[in-house]
Motif scaffolding. Sequence first.
Motif, PDB file in Angstrom:
ATOM      1  N   HIS A 310       0.830  -1.207   0.000  1.00 61.40           N
ATOM      2  CA  HIS A 310       0.000   0.000   0.000  1.00 61.40           C
ATOM      3  C   HIS A 310       0.863   1.255   0.000  1.00 61.40           C
ATOM      4  N   ASN A 311       1.894   1.269   0.822  1.00 63.51           N
ATOM      5  CA  ASN A 311       2.698   2.475   0.970  1.00 63.51           C
ATOM      6  C   ASN A 311       3.708   2.666  -0.154  1.00 63.51           C
ATOM      7  N   ALA A 312       4.064   1.591  -0.849  1.00 61.16           N
ATOM      8  CA  ALA A 312       5.037   1.701  -1.939  1.00 61.16           C
ATOM      9  C   ALA A 312       4.391   1.757  -3.317  1.00 61.16           C
ATOM     10  N   GLY A 313       3.121   1.344  -3.422  1.00 64.39           N
ATOM     11  CA  GLY A 313       2.463   1.330  -4.727  1.00 64.39           C
ATOM     12  C   GLY A 313       2.874   0.167  -5.603  1.00 64.39           C
ATOM     13  N   VAL A 314       3.489  -0.855  -5.001  1.00 67.40           N
ATOM     14  CA  VAL A 314       3.963  -2.032  -5.748  1.00 67.40           C
ATOM     15  C   VAL A 314       3.418  -3.284  -5.073  1.00 67.40           C
ATOM     16  N   ASP A 315       2.886  -4.211  -5.855  1.00 64.53           N
ATOM     17  CA  ASP A 315       2.353  -5.457  -5.312  1.00 64.53           C
ATOM     18  C   ASP A 315       3.499  -6.425  -5.043  1.00 64.53           C
ATOM     19  N   PHE A 316       3.942  -6.467  -3.800  1.00 65.99           N
ATOM     20  CA  PHE A 316       5.091  -7.304  -3.454  1.00 65.99           C
ATOM     21  C   PHE A 316       4.741  -8.786  -3.399  1.00 65.99           C
ATOM     22  N   SER A 317       3.471  -9.148  -3.530  1.00 66.37           N
ATOM     23  CA  SER A 317       3.140 -10.574  -3.600  1.00 66.37           C
ATOM     24  C   SER A 317       3.648 -11.183  -4.896  1.00 66.37           C
ATOM     25  N   ARG A 318       3.963 -10.365  -5.876  1.00 64.61           N
ATOM     26  CA  ARG A 318       4.427 -10.833  -7.183  1.00 64.61           C
ATOM     27  C   ARG A 318       5.950 -10.899  -7.293  1.00 64.61           C
ATOM     28  N   LEU A 319       6.649 -10.650  -6.203  1.00 57.54           N
ATOM     29  CA  LEU A 319       8.104 -10.665  -6.269  1.00 57.54           C
ATOM     30  C   LEU A 319       8.617 -12.042  -6.680  1.00 57.54           C
ATOM     31  N   PRO A 320       9.574 -12.097  -7.601  1.00 59.56           N
ATOM     32  CA  PRO A 320      10.210 -13.387  -7.936  1.00 59.56           C
ATOM     33  C   PRO A 320      11.192 -13.788  -6.846  1.00 59.56           C
ATOM     34  N   ALA A 321      11.817 -14.911  -7.013  1.00 60.78           N
ATOM     35  CA  ALA A 321      12.750 -15.421  -6.009  1.00 60.78           C
ATOM     36  C   ALA A 321      13.909 -14.466  -5.776  1.00 60.78           C
ATOM     37  N   SER A 322      14.339 -13.752  -6.829  1.00 57.48           N
ATOM     38  CA  SER A 322      15.364 -12.716  -6.688  1.00 57.48           C
ATOM     39  C   SER A 322      15.154 -11.676  -7.784  1.00 57.48           C
ATOM     40  N   PHE A 323      15.670 -10.465  -7.558  1.00 49.93           N
ATOM     41  CA  PHE A 323      15.412  -9.348  -8.476  1.00 49.93           C
ATOM     42  C   PHE A 323      16.392  -8.224  -8.169  1.00 49.93           C
ATOM     43  N   PRO A 324      16.733  -7.383  -9.164  1.00 50.77           N
ATOM     44  CA  PRO A 324      17.542  -6.191  -8.894  1.00 50.77           C
ATOM     45  C   PRO A 324      16.682  -5.123  -8.230  1.00 50.77           C
ATOM     46  N   LEU A 325      17.230  -4.415  -7.260  1.00 49.35           N
ATOM     47  CA  LEU A 325      16.448  -3.406  -6.545  1.00 49.35           C
ATOM     48  C   LEU A 325      15.938  -2.307  -7.469  1.00 49.35           C
ATOM     49  N   GLU A 327      14.532  -2.604 -10.161  1.00 55.00           N
ATOM     50  CA  GLU A 327      13.245  -2.986 -10.723  1.00 55.00           C
ATOM     51  C   GLU A 327      12.099  -2.492  -9.835  1.00 55.00           C
ATOM     52  N   LEU A 328      12.288  -2.534  -8.526  1.00 52.11           N
ATOM     53  CA  LEU A 328      11.252  -2.013  -7.631  1.00 52.11           C
ATOM     54  C   LEU A 328      11.063  -0.515  -7.824  1.00 52.11           C
ATOM     55  N   LYS A 329      12.165   0.205  -7.999  1.00 53.51           N
ATOM     56  CA  LYS A 329      12.075   1.644  -8.245  1.00 53.51           C
ATOM     57  C   LYS A 329      11.311   1.912  -9.531  1.00 53.51           C
ATOM     58  N   ARG A 330      11.609   1.146 -10.582  1.00 54.36           N
ATOM     59  CA  ARG A 330      10.928   1.354 -11.867  1.00 54.36           C
ATOM     60  C   ARG A 330       9.431   1.085 -11.739  1.00 54.36           C
ATOM     61  N   GLY A 351      22.085   0.118  -3.645  1.00 51.83           N
ATOM     62  CA  GLY A 351      22.178   0.516  -5.045  1.00 51.83           C
ATOM     63  C   GLY A 351      21.220  -0.266  -5.932  1.00 51.83           C
ATOM     64  N   GLU A 352      20.966   0.267  -7.114  1.00 46.54           N
ATOM     65  CA  GLU A 352      19.960  -0.301  -8.019  1.00 46.54           C
ATOM     66  C   GLU A 352      20.342  -1.664  -8.576  1.00 46.54           C
ATOM     67  N   ASP A 353      21.625  -1.943  -8.681  1.00 45.50           N
ATOM     68  CA  ASP A 353      22.059  -3.201  -9.300  1.00 45.50           C
ATOM     69  C   ASP A 353      22.097  -4.372  -8.325  1.00 45.50           C
ATOM     70  N   TYR A 354      21.864  -4.105  -7.058  1.00 46.79           N
ATOM     71  CA  TYR A 354      21.942  -5.164  -6.058  1.00 46.79           C
ATOM     72  C   TYR A 354      20.845  -6.207  -6.294  1.00 46.79           C
ATOM     73  N   GLU A 355      21.254  -7.459  -6.325  1.00 46.73           N
ATOM     74  CA  GLU A 355      20.305  -8.560  -6.524  1.00 46.73           C
ATOM     75  C   GLU A 355      19.827  -9.028  -5.143  1.00 46.73           C
ATOM     76  N   MET A 356      18.538  -8.848  -4.895  1.00 44.38           N
ATOM     77  CA  MET A 356      17.980  -9.171  -3.581  1.00 44.38           C
ATOM     78  C   MET A 356      17.027 -10.342  -3.699  1.00 44.38           C
ATOM     79  N   SER A 357      17.077 -11.230  -2.716  1.00 44.57           N
ATOM     80  CA  SER A 357      16.135 -12.352  -2.716  1.00 44.57           C
ATOM     81  C   SER A 357      14.822 -11.912  -2.091  1.00 44.57           C
ATOM     82  N   ARG A 358      13.773 -12.638  -2.440  1.00 45.30           N
ATOM     83  CA  ARG A 358      12.455 -12.346  -1.863  1.00 45.30           C
ATOM     84  C   ARG A 358      12.504 -12.493  -0.334  1.00 45.30           C
ATOM     85  N   THR A 359      13.205 -13.508   0.135  1.00 44.92           N
ATOM     86  CA  THR A 359      13.320 -13.732   1.579  1.00 44.92           C
ATOM     87  C   THR A 359      14.004 -12.563   2.262  1.00 44.92           C
TER      88      THR A 359
END
Length: 444
Positions: A310-325, A327-330, A351-359
């Motif tokens: 709600h506060n970020a405007g992004v549906d985090f239930s759709r996060l893949p197992a890992s993603f670059p940060l 992508e959330l900004k975009r 930083g934007e290129d950091y690969e973060m896991s869903r966990t």
Amino acid sequence: MSGMHLAFDLSFTHTEGRWARRGSWIGRDFPDPKMYMELAQTAERAGIGMLFFGDGTGIPDTWRGSIDAAVEWGVQWPRHDMSPIIAAMSTVTEHIGFGLTYSSTFMHPFYVARLLNSLDHVTGGRIAFNVVASTRSADAANYGFDTLMAHDLRYERMEEFIDVCQALWSSVAPDAIIRDRQTGRFADPAKVNTINHKGEFFSVRGPLPSIPSPQVSPMLVQAGNSPRGIAASARFADLVFGFGGSLAGQQRHRRMLDEALAAEGRDPANVGILWATQVIVGRTAEEARARREEVLSFWSEEAVGAFLSHNAGVDFSRLPASFPLGELKRQALAAQASPSGLIGTLLAEHGEDYEMSRTEFFEHGWTSATGLDHTLCGDPSSIADALEENFAATGSRGGYMLSSPLAMPSGLADIAELLAPELRRRGALAPRYPGGTLRENLAV
């Protein structure tokens, strides 16, 4: 400098499980005004400067595209219009001020200016207006918008909104009302004037059909911390609501605000920042830590997800197992939401290129949703030490907007009865209600 001011943030005293925790009311539930009337008296005894209500008008629905999780767990809802509650609190207090939030993105300035004028009369000059540029799609949908207004456009609308309000508040001169019993003249028409505003967003003839209130204009509060939001603050805000977190971020906000105020020809020494700070205070450090654990016991992934999405405007239930940060900004920018909050914090750290896991993301999200990443937890002495040190490091202008993740009323009552007296004993607080209006009492 006059010392630090304290305000209480009452925006979420009844959500995220606070209604059920140890120390909560039994037999009295939100939105019973007596809850707030009693808390207002407790806060005034402690010399708290203002009771503040943020607002949002949509039920969180970004997580899984549904309101179900927010409704089931009481996440950021229910949210009532608190203006009647403020009127009730004002009848049992004499000095403490009240902050009320309305959205310049969705509301009309004539309605808001008239309402706040009335509340300033009812409270005897104790009203502050927190004007916000709305960033949540659930709110926008209730006002007929399919998408959020673009970020910078929201602030352009805000500035025009405030221009209209200020013109309306000044449209009846303070000495326009005559009330001459001998002649029957009520007011001098030469001192009641139309404003004839025609702008990009609003067309308002005026004047305000109201008697000037004790403050004429309520104290103006604004919370934007983006460069565009800070520019808006510098233009009109009497007081700024800043976000806690890292000291470096606070110092950056203070520095940018000072530069923007100087560019507007305003003295930075006259505009304070109230830093949002969550507090868990106990009579001992051990008691405080035990109460902190109670907060963690409420949250589930569904509740965390509903809050963060709600506060970020992004549906985090759709996060893949890992993603670059990045992508959330975009995604946040594509939704016209604000890539601040948790997303901004993680970007600043990694930083934007950091690969973060869903966990890993949800581990960070857990502390963000609970507010425990910006919570002071301890006995009165240790928390007072931390506040004094931070106040000096951030310019010694303003103070703290204190909130509690604990039950209503015990969490805030402990701040009033344990922490505030410790700060006052040290001489760290501003003088207790030196003036007759909120603007005078919160002056830096």
